[in-house]
Design a protein around this motif. Structure first.
Motif, PDB file in Angstrom:
ATOM      1  N   MET A 111       1.292  -2.677  -6.363  1.00 11.73           N
ATOM      2  CA  MET A 111       2.175  -3.650  -6.608  1.00 11.73           C
ATOM      3  C   MET A 111       2.396  -3.553  -8.368  1.00 11.73           C
ATOM      4  SD  MET A 111       2.329  -5.271  -3.808  1.00 11.73           S
ATOM      5  CE  MET A 111       2.872  -6.908  -4.361  1.00 11.73           C
ATOM      6  N   ASP A 161       3.030  -0.828 -11.755  1.00 17.44           N
ATOM      7  CA  ASP A 161       3.616   0.544 -12.101  1.00 17.44           C
ATOM      8  C   ASP A 161       2.538   1.463 -12.703  1.00 17.44           C
ATOM      9  OD1 ASP A 161       6.214  -0.197 -11.435  1.00 17.44           O
ATOM     10  OD2 ASP A 161       6.452  -0.854 -13.219  1.00 17.44           O
ATOM     11  N   ARG A 163       5.829   9.338  -5.844  1.00 11.61           N
ATOM     12  CA  ARG A 163       5.794   8.023  -7.092  1.00 11.61           C
ATOM     13  C   ARG A 163       5.107   8.631  -8.412  1.00 11.61           C
ATOM     14  NH1 ARG A 163       5.835   2.427  -4.166  1.00 11.61           N
ATOM     15  NH2 ARG A 163       6.984   3.257  -2.207  1.00 11.61           N
ATOM     16  N   GLU A 182      10.445 -11.813  -4.482  1.00  9.81           N
ATOM     17  CA  GLU A 182      10.347 -10.156  -4.874  1.00  9.81           C
ATOM     18  C   GLU A 182       8.840  -9.636  -4.841  1.00  9.81           C
ATOM     19  OE1 GLU A 182      11.981  -7.088  -6.144  1.00  9.81           O
ATOM     20  OE2 GLU A 182      13.172  -8.753  -6.078  1.00  9.81           O
ATOM     21  N   LEU A 183       7.991 -10.393  -5.008  1.00 14.04           N
ATOM     22  CA  LEU A 183       6.531 -10.102  -4.722  1.00 14.04           C
ATOM     23  C   LEU A 183       6.255  -9.945  -3.145  1.00 14.04           C
ATOM     24  CD1 LEU A 183       3.920 -12.127  -6.625  1.00 14.04           C
ATOM     25  CD2 LEU A 183       4.254  -9.438  -6.461  1.00 14.04           C
ATOM     26  N   LYS A 212       8.635  -9.101  -0.851  1.00 11.91           N
ATOM     27  CA  LYS A 212       9.416  -8.071  -0.574  1.00 11.91           C
ATOM     28  C   LYS A 212       8.410  -6.618  -0.855  1.00 11.91           C
ATOM     29  CE  LYS A 212      13.680  -5.662  -1.520  1.00 11.91           C
ATOM     30  NZ  LYS A 212      14.049  -5.157  -2.649  1.00 11.91           N
ATOM     31  N   LYS A 213       7.921  -6.504  -2.133  1.00 11.23           N
ATOM     32  CA  LYS A 213       7.132  -5.603  -2.592  1.00 11.23           C
ATOM     33  C   LYS A 213       6.039  -5.423  -1.928  1.00 11.23           C
ATOM     34  CE  LYS A 213       6.142  -2.739  -6.482  1.00 11.23           C
ATOM     35  NZ  LYS A 213       6.395  -2.212  -7.713  1.00 11.23           N
ATOM     36  N   GLU A 261       6.843  -3.925   1.543  1.00  8.25           N
ATOM     37  CA  GLU A 261       7.192  -2.262   1.324  1.00  8.25           C
ATOM     38  C   GLU A 261       5.550  -1.554   1.327  1.00  8.25           C
ATOM     39  OE1 GLU A 261      11.105  -2.708  -1.249  1.00  8.25           O
ATOM     40  OE2 GLU A 261       9.226  -1.987  -2.204  1.00  8.25           O
ATOM     41  N   VAL A 262       4.767  -2.079   0.379  1.00  9.21           N
ATOM     42  CA  VAL A 262       3.441  -1.214   0.448  1.00  9.21           C
ATOM     43  C   VAL A 262       2.735  -1.328   1.806  1.00  9.21           C
ATOM     44  CG1 VAL A 262       1.086  -1.721  -0.709  1.00  9.21           C
ATOM     45  CG2 VAL A 262       3.094  -2.054  -2.028  1.00  9.21           C
TER      46      VAL A 262
END
Ligand SMILES: Nc1ncnc2c1ncn2[C@@H]1O[C@H](COP(=O)(O)OP(=O)(O)O)[C@@H](O)[C@H]1O
Ligand SMILES: [Mg+2]
Length: 258
Positions: A165, A167, A199, A125-126, A128-129, A132-133
Motif C-alpha cells: 500500500m 512505496d 516492483r 485512490e486507496l 483502488k490500490k 489492486e493489491v
C-alpha cells in the motif's frame, strides 16, 4: 542497500546479537537462517527500529539509520510486516489494507501514513490500490471477508499486502511461511518473487523451511549464537560443515539424510 556493522544487542548479560556484520544487496531476496535462538529476530528488530541496538551501526544506502524509530524507517521505505492486530480482525481484508493498525509493536506508523484527514479522492485512490493489491495476491475473492476468518496463510498474504500500500524499498519478513500449508506457501513465494522482479522490492526474510528459502533466496546468510556464521547460495550453505554443525540435532542434517 543495507549494511549492518558489528551489531550487538544484549539482554542483561546475554548477547542475543553478538557482533553481527552483514549486507543486503539492492534487488536481492536475502535469506536469514539459523538455529532457534541464533538472534535472527533480534537482529531484525534492531534493523527495523523495534529495538535499539546495544552497539553497532546500520546503514541504508550509506546513511546511518541506527536506532531510528519504525515510522522514520517507514518513510525511507524500510518496512517489516506486522501481524494483523486483534482489533482489526472484524474488519474486511480490503478495510485492513486501507487503514491499518494501532498502538502496539510500532504500528502507529501506519496511522501516521493513513490517518491524516483524507478527502474523498484519496479514499477512492486507496480503495483502488487495495483492490489492486488483493488482485496481485490472488485473494480478490476475500476482499469482503473479515480478516479474523482468514487462514494463517491468507493472513500472511494480507500482511505482505500491507507493504504494497506504500512505496516500500526493502521489506523484512520474519517467518512468513511458519504454519502455512504448501499451496498458500507457494502463493506467498510467488508474491514475494513478483514483488521483487516487477516492483523492485528488496527482501530480507527469516525462514525455517530450507526448500522455501532455497527456491527464493540468494544469498542465504546463516546466523548462530548472535554472529554471522556463513553466507552463500543455498547449495553452498547446505554443504558448509560449520552450518551443518550449528544445525546438528535441530533438523537440517536430519532432513537431508532422511
Ligand atoms: N526481549 C528479550 N529479553 C531477553 N532475552 C531475549 C529477548 N528477546 C530474545 N531473547 C533471547 O535472545 C536469543 C535470540 O532470540 P531470537 O532473536 O528470537 O532468536 P531467533 O529468532 O534466531 O530464534 C534467545 O536466546 C532469546 O531467548
Ligand atoms: Mg525468530
Amino acid at each position: 542497500m543495507i549494511r549492518v556493522e558489528n551489531l550487538h544487542r544484549h539482554f542483561g548479560g546475554f548477547r542475543a546479537v553478538d557482533g553481527a556484520t552483514l549486507e543486503i544487496a539492492p534487488g536481492s531476496i536475502t535469506g536469514l537462517v539459523g538455529p532457534n535462538g541464533a538472534g535472527k529476530s533480534t537482529l531484525f528488530n534492531c534493523v527495523a527500529g523495534a529495538l535499539p541496538p546495544t552497539s553497532g551501526t546500520v546503514l541504508m544506502d550509506g546513511e546511518d539509520i541506527t536506532g531510528l524509530p519504525p515510522h522514520a524507517l517507514f518513510h525511507k521505505g524500510l518496512l517489516r510486516t506486522f501481524q494483523i492486530a486483534h482489533e482489526f480482525s472484524s474488519m474486511s481484508c480490503r478495510e485492513n489494507l486501507m487503514m491499518v493498525p494501532g498502538e502496539q509493536s510500532g504500528e502507529t506508523l501506519w496511522n501516521a501514513w493513513f490517518g491524516r484527514g483524507r478527502i474523498r479522492d484519496e479514499e477512492a485512490e486507496l480503495l483502488k490500490k487495495a483492490d489492486e493489491v488483493l488482485d496481485f495476491l490472488t485473494i480478490s475473492h476475500l476482499k469482503d471477508e473479515r480478516a479474523g476468518n482468514l487462514s494463517g496463510g491468507q493472513k500472511k498474504l494480507l500482511e505482505l499486502g500491507r507493504t504494497m500500500m506504500v512505496d516500500a524499498k526493502i521489506v523484512f519478513l520474519d517467518e512468513v511461511g511458519a504454519g502455512v500449508n504448501r499451496t498458500l506457501l507457494n502463493t506467498i513465494g510467488d508474491a514475494i518473487r513478483r514483488l521483487n522482479e516487477e516492483r523492485g522490492y528488496t527482501f530480507c526474510m527469516i525462514e525455517h523451511d530450507m526448500d522455501f528459502i532455497g527456491r527464493l533466496c540468494d544469498p542465504v546468510i546463516v546466523m548462530a549464537e548472535g554472529k554471522v556464521l556463513a553466507e552463500g547460495n543455498i547449495d553452498q550453505i547446505k554443504a558448509d560443515e560449520r552450518v551443518i554443525e550449528a544445525y546438528l540435532g535441530t533438523g537440517l542434517k536430519n532432513k537431508e539424510t532422511a
